[in-house]
Design an enzyme around this catalytic site. Sequence first.
Site, mmCIF file in Angstrom:
data_model
loop_
_atom_site.group_PDB
_atom_site.id
_atom_site.type_symbol
_atom_site.label_atom_id
_atom_site.label_comp_id
_atom_site.label_asym_id
_atom_site.label_seq_id
_atom_site.Cartn_x
_atom_site.Cartn_y
_atom_site.Cartn_z
ATOM 1 N N HIS A 149 50.895 49.627 0.495
ATOM 2 C CA HIS A 149 52.191 49.963 -0.098
ATOM 3 C C HIS A 149 52.788 51.236 0.486
ATOM 4 O O HIS A 149 53.990 51.463 0.384
ATOM 5 C CB HIS A 149 52.065 50.097 -1.625
ATOM 6 C CG HIS A 149 52.026 48.776 -2.322
ATOM 7 N ND1 HIS A 149 50.878 48.024 -2.442
ATOM 8 C CD2 HIS A 149 52.996 48.057 -2.937
ATOM 9 C CE1 HIS A 149 51.160 46.904 -3.097
ATOM 10 N NE2 HIS A 149 52.425 46.889 -3.411
ATOM 11 N N GLY A 150 51.968 52.089 1.058
ATOM 12 C CA GLY A 150 52.525 53.302 1.651
ATOM 13 C C GLY A 150 51.438 54.219 2.170
ATOM 14 O O GLY A 150 50.292 54.175 1.717
#
Lengths: 94, 368
Positions: B326-327
């Site tokens: 996600h990041g």
Amino acid sequence: MFMLNSDFETSIMTAVIEKPHKAFYNLTALLLVIWLLPNTQQITGAGIGGHYKLATHKIIAWKPSIVWLAIIAVMLIWALSRISEVSQFLYYQF
Amino acid sequence: MLFNTLGFIFAFAPITVLGFYLLGRQGRETLVISWLVVCSFFFYAWWNPPYISLIFGSILFNFYIGSKLSSPNTEKNKSLLTFGISCNLLLLVYFKYTGFLIDNINSIFELNISVDNIILPLAISFFTFQQITYLVDSYRQETREYSFLKYCLYVSFFPQLIAGPIVHHREMMPQFNRKAAFSFKPENISLGLTVFIIGLFKKIVIADGIEMYATPVFDAAAGGSLLSFSDAWIGAIAYTLQLYFDFSGYSDMAIGLACLFGIKLPINFNSPYKATNIIDFWRRWHITLSRFLRDYLYIPLGGNRKGNFRRYTNLMITMILGGLWHGAGWTFLIWGSLHGFYLVINNAWRWLVYSKLGYRVLKKISCI
């Protein structure tokens, strides 16, 4: 209702949300929508896995009709009227 | 190009759909597929034209490796599969995690290594995962693509290109290979428009509408302000709702757009906030990502086949990597770890309650 502007707040706290009551009512309404209404796939049956349509939601199941045309037209006009304020998707450039 | 812009709604989408059915009437499949591929690349290039070469290069590479893996004349070639997956992951790591890795190396070893600002190519997380599924499925002989043009369409089909749903080759391409794939059906248009408009409404009216309750609170917290009780709760709940309506709105739009072409995409959300526990939540939230992580990471790691300890370890690894996907940041890693931990607790509780051995353990504990 939880404590809004309660005694917990000290002088160093500044209110970020100007109208917390309005925010509370809006968010509560959205939570009720999420918890009580069927989702898009349950209403329309669209998509793989979206096969729940009609099983439990006959009254609001989507079908090509004047009523649904009116509902969708209102949603479209409402969305288009605010399209100048749009932001990127949260999952954009991911 | 974004789905929620006037240019997309009143120019790009209608022209693409019209061209699709006009060419489809002539019955020339190659022409229709080419049209969709060209439109999809145009859609992608709108963001940053030079990056079209990156996605094209990735498609070319994976098509070549996939065709080698799926060839019935060659023996199962695990090293080729490993090579293909590694190249995909390296590309993702380079663009997405280089800055994060260098920052951490600098702070741990007190170095001062600098790297140029690397722009994250649009959709790279999605098209990388999607093509990994193709390589693995090809290796397992579960799918095969002979046409490079169709493979281009599988990866670049614009409704699902930017942010999913993450689709499998075997669930998409048979739909394009149907005899009646390009014939006009009014019901597809009416259903597609309905779902697209519901998604557009979710995004513009609801998600963007409640953003005003979330962003100022998070900005204030980031700026070091002490939040009041009500502000903190309003900000947290508002962002919870914004994230859901934003992403499920996007997914609805993607499903609606695909429907305009007579294509069914897998659903990505099934009322996740109606979930009764964390296991149930992850079966309802971003379903195609959960499916990818389960089938291509958790199960290959051993899944639940090697006892409870390995099962919970595999769950933790899967969720930590899912968090990092996600990041690039420690917060994402912590978030993934937390959800992994919640899933372990939920699964352990189920084992205690529902298995005979677990029941005996529970009974013993309660007697102490």
